[in-house]
Design an enzyme around this catalytic site. Structure first.
Site, short mmCIF file in Angstrom:
data_model
loop_
_atom_site.label_atom_id
_atom_site.label_comp_id
_atom_site.label_asym_id
_atom_site.label_seq_id
_atom_site.Cartn_x
_atom_site.Cartn_y
_atom_site.Cartn_z
CG HIS A 87 43.29 43.54 38.51
ND1 HIS A 87 44.59 43.93 38.31
CD2 HIS A 87 42.88 44.17 39.62
CE1 HIS A 87 44.96 44.76 39.27
NE2 HIS A 87 43.93 44.94 40.07
CG HIS A 108 39.07 45.44 42.10
ND1 HIS A 108 39.70 45.00 43.24
CD2 HIS A 108 40.04 46.08 41.38
CE1 HIS A 108 40.98 45.34 43.21
NE2 HIS A 108 41.22 46.00 42.09
P1 AMP Z 1 44.81 46.73 42.51
O1 AMP Z 1 45.01 47.63 43.71
O2 AMP Z 1 43.68 47.19 41.63
O3 AMP Z 1 46.08 46.44 41.76
O4 AMP Z 1 44.28 45.37 43.12
C1 AMP Z 1 45.06 44.25 43.35
C2 AMP Z 1 44.26 43.36 44.24
O5 AMP Z 1 44.80 42.06 44.14
C3 AMP Z 1 44.26 43.74 45.72
O6 AMP Z 1 42.93 44.00 46.15
C4 AMP Z 1 44.87 42.52 46.40
O7 AMP Z 1 44.24 42.22 47.61
C5 AMP Z 1 44.64 41.42 45.37
N1 AMP Z 1 45.59 40.32 45.40
C6 AMP Z 1 46.95 40.37 45.46
N2 AMP Z 1 47.47 39.14 45.42
C7 AMP Z 1 46.42 38.27 45.31
C8 AMP Z 1 46.31 36.85 45.22
N3 AMP Z 1 47.39 36.06 45.24
N4 AMP Z 1 45.07 36.32 45.13
C9 AMP Z 1 43.98 37.09 45.12
N5 AMP Z 1 44.01 38.44 45.19
C10 AMP Z 1 45.22 39.02 45.29
#
Ligand code: AMP
Ligand code: ZN
Length: 133
Positions: A100, A102
């Site tokens: 993903h 950001h």
């Molecule tokens: P990473 O640290 O790059 O793996 O980012 C994962 C991100 O996903 C974090 O910023 C979380 O806040 C976000 N996240 C986790 N679960 C969900 C969800 N159900 N919907 C939207 N964002 C999420």
């Protein structure tokens, strides 16, 4: 779709999300614990773990959508800049093992911090409706 993957479940519509953009290949939705207002995640719908496991054609499609969504969010929210962040591996802070990107909107003068803030679900719902493409 990978069974135990939360982002696959979101892509399949099995878990709700605050959707900002969707097409055949990608989904973009608000991060529920945002770094800043409008913090959005862009994922390919097809599961892969990280950047190195994702084929080039998919990456090219995803980054084009990242650009499209970032341009739209910039216009809608009037932010002064944005970060693109893409974490790979636990050591890099990757908590969800589905690749993903950001998009983190930034405003001049605000502290440039990279930390989650617990999201207000009603505010996120309203914001997703405001900025949806
Ligand atoms: P990473 O640290 O790059 O793996 O980012 C994962 C991100 O996903 C974090 O910023 C979380 O806040 C976000 N996240 C986790 N679960 C969900 C969800 N159900 N919907 C939207 N964002 C999420
Ligand atoms: Zn997945």
């Amino acid at each position: 779709m990978k069974n135990d993957c939360i982002f696959c479940a979101i892509a399949a519509g099995e878990i709700p999300s605050f959707k900002v953009y969707e097409d055949d290949l990608v989904l973009a939705y608000l991060d529920i614990n945002p770094f800043s207002k409008g913090h959005t995640l862009v994922i390919p719908k097809a599961h892969s773990t990280g950047l190195l496991e994702t084929d080039d054609a998919t990456l090219a499609a995803v980054i084009a959508r990242v650009k499209k969504v970032a341009a739209h969010i910039t216009a809608k929210l009037g932010c002064d800049g944005f970060n693109i962040l893409q974490n790979n591996g636990e050591a890099a802070g990757q908590t969800v093992r589905h690749v993903h990107f950001h998009i983190i909107p930034r405003w001049a003068g605000d502290p440039l911090v990279f930390e989650n803030h617990k999201g207000d679900m009603d505010a996120l719902k309203a914001l997703a409706e405001e900025i949806r493409l």
